[in-house]
Design an enzyme around this catalytic site. Structure first.
Site, mmCIF file in Angstrom:
data_model
loop_
_atom_site.group_PDB
_atom_site.id
_atom_site.type_symbol
_atom_site.label_atom_id
_atom_site.label_comp_id
_atom_site.label_asym_id
_atom_site.label_seq_id
_atom_site.Cartn_x
_atom_site.Cartn_y
_atom_site.Cartn_z
ATOM 1 N N GLU A 198 -0.985 4.881 0.329
ATOM 2 C CA GLU A 198 -1.608 4.596 -0.961
ATOM 3 C C GLU A 198 -1.862 5.916 -1.689
ATOM 4 O OE1 GLU A 198 -5.346 1.976 -2.727
ATOM 5 O OE2 GLU A 198 -5.540 2.856 -0.730
ATOM 6 N N LYS A 218 -2.005 -3.893 -6.895
ATOM 7 C CA LYS A 218 -3.122 -4.235 -6.002
ATOM 8 C C LYS A 218 -3.909 -5.413 -6.564
ATOM 9 C CE LYS A 218 -6.728 -1.714 -3.424
ATOM 10 N NZ LYS A 218 -7.297 -0.354 -3.271
ATOM 11 N N CYS A 256 -4.169 -1.663 0.723
ATOM 12 C CA CYS A 256 -5.512 -1.320 1.189
ATOM 13 C C CYS A 256 -6.479 -2.510 1.238
ATOM 14 C CB CYS A 256 -6.073 -0.185 0.333
ATOM 15 S SG CYS A 256 -7.427 0.728 1.121
#
Length: 286
Positions: A50, A119, A160
């Site tokens: 990331e 995301k 994440c």
């Protein structure tokens, strides 16, 4: 099993735990070199961390943001093509239409963009006395699930905080994914407690391989990443794991082993769809 089928049921995955600095050009150069190194070890799929092109933090996203295509994705495209790998480009801050996103791009061995995942779940947490972080102060969330196909298997992509949401992994599994990849940057509070636990949970729940790519730990950074990029097999075992420093780790993904696990413990066919279900309200898009 024929030689061809056996060959297609196994492939090498590389995870690059990159030391990220404030100099974007250096980050891109180092990432390119390590992708080449990974391909030289026989890797067919390579995963970057990331925010691999910039420091991680709300104060950095705007300054390092790019449109897609842009400088960073151009490097990813070239690296994928030069090394003939599927390259999961970690994530970068993306600017589009006046909004910022935390975005993962995936490139095929021909250098073409095959997927863009923004995301979905923004990292907004507040652990008193330890860490407060609010991605939503600067970022907007993505709105689609993201799956891409390789000659080996389907791959589901999250970033994440997406990993904390078991429903996303379940949906990917139901769409036929056998590998889930999560570029991520857990911190020194959540990392020791939850990083490996979540990966093993997602792997066991869905009988899939799970891989995570973290930036290397930099104690001088404003946000200190936990590191410890990891690959977990469908039995929930950690089969490859980095320490805190920059490294490339490898795992040989064995899809026949995955199939054996699913036959031995056939939870997919045993689900009580008459009692409960997890559904997607919209189809994923490129």
């Amino acid at each position: 099993m024929s030689t061809l089928v056996k060959a297609m049921s196994q492939f090498r995955l590389a995870v690059v735990q990159l030391h990220v600095t404030s100099v974007k050009a250096d980050n891109l150069s180092r990432a390119r070199r390590l992708v080449k190194e990974a391909a030289g070890q026989g890797s067919k799929v390579v995963l970057l961390p990331e925010c691999f092109n910039s420091p991680y933090g709300t104060s950095f996203f705007s300054a390092y943001a790019e449109r897609i295509p842009g400088e960073s994705t151009q490097m990813l495209s070239e690296a994928a093509k030069e090394n003939k790998v599927f390259l999961v480009g970690g994530s970068i801050p993306e600017e589009d239409g006046g909004k910022l996103y935390n975005t993962c791009t995936v490139f095929g061995p021909d250098g073409d963009l095959i997927l863009k995942h923004r995301k979905i779940h923004l990292f907004d947490i507040d652990v008193p006395g330890k860490i407060r972080f609010q991605e939503s102060e600067t970022l907007s969330p993505g709105n689609s699930l993201s799956v891409f196909e390789t000659p080996f298997c389907k791959v589901g992509v999250g970033i994440c905080y997406d990993m904390r949401f078991a429903e996303l992994a379940q949906l990917y599994s139901r769409r036929g994914c056998q590998l889930l990849v999560y570029p991520g940057a857990f911190n020194m509070t959540t990392g020791p407690s939850h990083w490996e636990l979540l990966q093993r949970g997602r792997a066991v729940d869905n009988q899939v391989y799970v891989a995570t790519a973290s930036p290397a730990r930099d104690e001088t950074a404003s946000y200190v990443a936990w590191g410890h990029s990891t690959v977990v097999n469908p039995w929930g075992e950690v089969i490859s794991k980095a320490g805190p420093e920059e490294a490339v780790i490898y795992a040989d993904i064995d899809l026949q082993y995955l199939a054996d696990i699913r036959q031995q413990i056939p939870i997919t066919s045993q689900r009580r769809d008459d009692l409960y279900t997890v559904t997607s309200v919209q189809e994923g898009s490129r």
